[in-house]
Scaffold this motif. Structure first.
Motif, PDB file in Angstrom:
ATOM      1  N   GLU A   1       0.839  -1.196   0.000  1.00 48.51           N
ATOM      2  CA  GLU A   1       0.000   0.000   0.000  1.00 48.51           C
ATOM      3  C   GLU A   1       0.876   1.249   0.000  1.00 48.51           C
ATOM      4  O   GLU A   1       1.941   1.269   0.612  1.00 48.51           O
ATOM      5  CB  GLU A   1      -0.882  -0.008   1.252  1.00 48.51           C
ATOM      6  N   THR A   2       0.417   2.279  -0.709  1.00 46.82           N
ATOM      7  CA  THR A   2       1.064   3.589  -0.686  1.00 46.82           C
ATOM      8  C   THR A   2       0.011   4.630  -0.322  1.00 46.82           C
ATOM      9  O   THR A   2      -1.103   4.584  -0.832  1.00 46.82           O
ATOM     10  CB  THR A   2       1.691   3.957  -2.042  1.00 46.82           C
ATOM     11  N   ILE A   3       0.371   5.532   0.586  1.00 47.65           N
ATOM     12  CA  ILE A   3      -0.536   6.592   1.018  1.00 47.65           C
ATOM     13  C   ILE A   3       0.253   7.898   1.052  1.00 47.65           C
ATOM     14  O   ILE A   3       1.317   7.962   1.681  1.00 47.65           O
ATOM     15  CB  ILE A   3      -1.086   6.323   2.441  1.00 47.65           C
ATOM     16  N   GLU A   4      -0.259   8.926   0.388  1.00 47.89           N
ATOM     17  CA  GLU A   4       0.367  10.237   0.518  1.00 47.89           C
ATOM     18  C   GLU A   4       0.180  10.689   1.952  1.00 47.89           C
ATOM     19  O   GLU A   4      -0.895  10.520   2.536  1.00 47.89           O
ATOM     20  CB  GLU A   4      -0.257  11.224  -0.454  1.00 47.89           C
ATOM     21  N   ALA A   5       1.244  11.243   2.530  1.00 48.75           N
ATOM     22  CA  ALA A   5       1.228  11.579   3.945  1.00 48.75           C
ATOM     23  C   ALA A   5       2.204  12.722   4.207  1.00 48.75           C
ATOM     24  O   ALA A   5       2.898  13.174   3.303  1.00 48.75           O
ATOM     25  CB  ALA A   5       1.611  10.348   4.765  1.00 48.75           C
ATOM     26  N   TYR A   6       2.235  13.149   5.463  1.00 49.80           N
ATOM     27  CA  TYR A   6       3.240  14.138   5.850  1.00 49.80           C
ATOM     28  C   TYR A   6       3.716  13.860   7.267  1.00 49.80           C
ATOM     29  O   TYR A   6       3.105  13.118   8.033  1.00 49.80           O
ATOM     30  CB  TYR A   6       2.715  15.574   5.720  1.00 49.80           C
ATOM     31  N   THR A   7       4.846  14.475   7.577  1.00 44.38           N
ATOM     32  CA  THR A   7       5.409  14.453   8.916  1.00 44.38           C
ATOM     33  C   THR A   7       5.931  15.851   9.196  1.00 44.38           C
ATOM     34  O   THR A   7       5.842  16.735   8.346  1.00 44.38           O
ATOM     35  CB  THR A   7       6.522  13.396   9.055  1.00 44.38           C
ATOM     36  N   TYR A   8       6.503  16.024  10.357  1.00 51.32           N
ATOM     37  CA  TYR A   8       7.141  17.303  10.669  1.00 51.32           C
ATOM     38  C   TYR A   8       8.645  17.112  10.662  1.00 51.32           C
ATOM     39  O   TYR A   8       9.171  16.146  11.214  1.00 51.32           O
ATOM     40  CB  TYR A   8       6.649  17.832  12.017  1.00 51.32           C
ATOM     41  N   GLY A   9       9.331  18.039  10.001  1.00 50.56           N
ATOM     42  CA  GLY A   9      10.776  17.988   9.893  1.00 50.56           C
ATOM     43  C   GLY A   9      11.262  19.207   9.152  1.00 50.56           C
ATOM     44  O   GLY A   9      10.584  20.237   9.103  1.00 50.56           O
ATOM     45  N   LYS A  10      12.401  19.075   8.541  1.00 49.21           N
ATOM     46  CA  LYS A  10      12.973  20.146   7.723  1.00 49.21           C
ATOM     47  C   LYS A  10      13.635  19.447   6.540  1.00 49.21           C
ATOM     48  O   LYS A  10      14.504  18.589   6.733  1.00 49.21           O
ATOM     49  CB  LYS A  10      13.972  20.949   8.547  1.00 49.21           C
ATOM     50  N   LEU A  11      13.208  19.791   5.324  1.00 45.96           N
ATOM     51  CA  LEU A  11      13.642  19.093   4.114  1.00 45.96           C
ATOM     52  C   LEU A  11      14.672  19.919   3.356  1.00 45.96           C
ATOM     53  O   LEU A  11      14.517  21.132   3.204  1.00 45.96           O
ATOM     54  CB  LEU A  11      12.422  18.818   3.226  1.00 45.96           C
ATOM     55  N   PHE A  12      15.708  19.245   2.873  1.00 44.37           N
ATOM     56  CA  PHE A  12      16.793  19.886   2.132  1.00 44.37           C
ATOM     57  C   PHE A  12      17.107  19.113   0.860  1.00 44.37           C
ATOM     58  O   PHE A  12      17.078  17.881   0.857  1.00 44.37           O
ATOM     59  CB  PHE A  12      18.075  19.919   2.982  1.00 44.37           C
ATOM     60  N   HIS A  13      17.436  19.852  -0.204  1.00 40.03           N
ATOM     61  CA  HIS A  13      17.968  19.232  -1.418  1.00 40.03           C
ATOM     62  C   HIS A  13      19.483  19.236  -1.290  1.00 40.03           C
ATOM     63  O   HIS A  13      20.073  20.215  -0.832  1.00 40.03           O
ATOM     64  CB  HIS A  13      17.541  20.021  -2.666  1.00 40.03           C
ATOM     65  N   LEU A  14      20.112  18.141  -1.690  1.00 39.72           N
ATOM     66  CA  LEU A  14      21.569  18.017  -1.642  1.00 39.72           C
ATOM     67  C   LEU A  14      22.086  18.101  -3.079  1.00 39.72           C
ATOM     68  O   LEU A  14      22.151  17.086  -3.775  1.00 39.72           O
ATOM     69  CB  LEU A  14      21.958  16.701  -0.967  1.00 39.72           C
TER      70      LEU A  14
END
Length: 133
Positions: free
Chosen positions: A26-39
């Protein structure tokens, strides 16, 4: 076994076919709390602990054996000091896009020092996709 992914392991991204296809129920679009960066030098993202919404996909795997391959991909060895790993695996809280708590699931995070070392660029939208970078 559930894993929240926000980068190359999402459906449609480069690592999904090799590490997830045929192993996910199963795949479900979701979210969490954090800080996202592109490398930029590496072409993939990293996430740290934080208070911003980070969108991704919750993958439900058929069994725990997928963690072995995912740990290898993410250069995570639980026997090494955390700073020597590229990512570390931790249980985090994940929510549906409607804001309902799903629960604790595995995800791969980076230490802030590692993000800085790799010249990470903050992604204010909280959403990463290869086609954007």
């Amino acid at each position: 076994m559930k894993v929240f992914v926000y980068g190359t392991l999402k459906p449609g991204e480069c690592n999904y076919p090799f590490y997830c296809a045929g192993k996910v129920n199963e795949t479900i679009e979701a979210y969490t709390y954090g800080k996202l960066f592109h490398l930029p030098s590496y072409g993939y993202p990293g996430m740290t602990i934080g208070n911003d919404k980070v969108r991704g996909v919750l993958l439900t795997f058929k069994d725990n054996s997928a963690l072995i391959e995912l740990d290898q991909l993410e250069d995570y060895d639980p026997g090494r000091p955390m700073i020597k790993n590229e990512y570390y695996r931790e249980e985090i809280l994940v929510y549906t896009l409607a804001g309902e708590l799903i629960g604790k699931v595995w995800s791969y995070l980076m230490m802030p020092e590692k993000i800085e070392q790799l010249a990470g660029v903050f992604i204010a939208s909280g959403w990463w996709t290869q086609q954007d970078y």
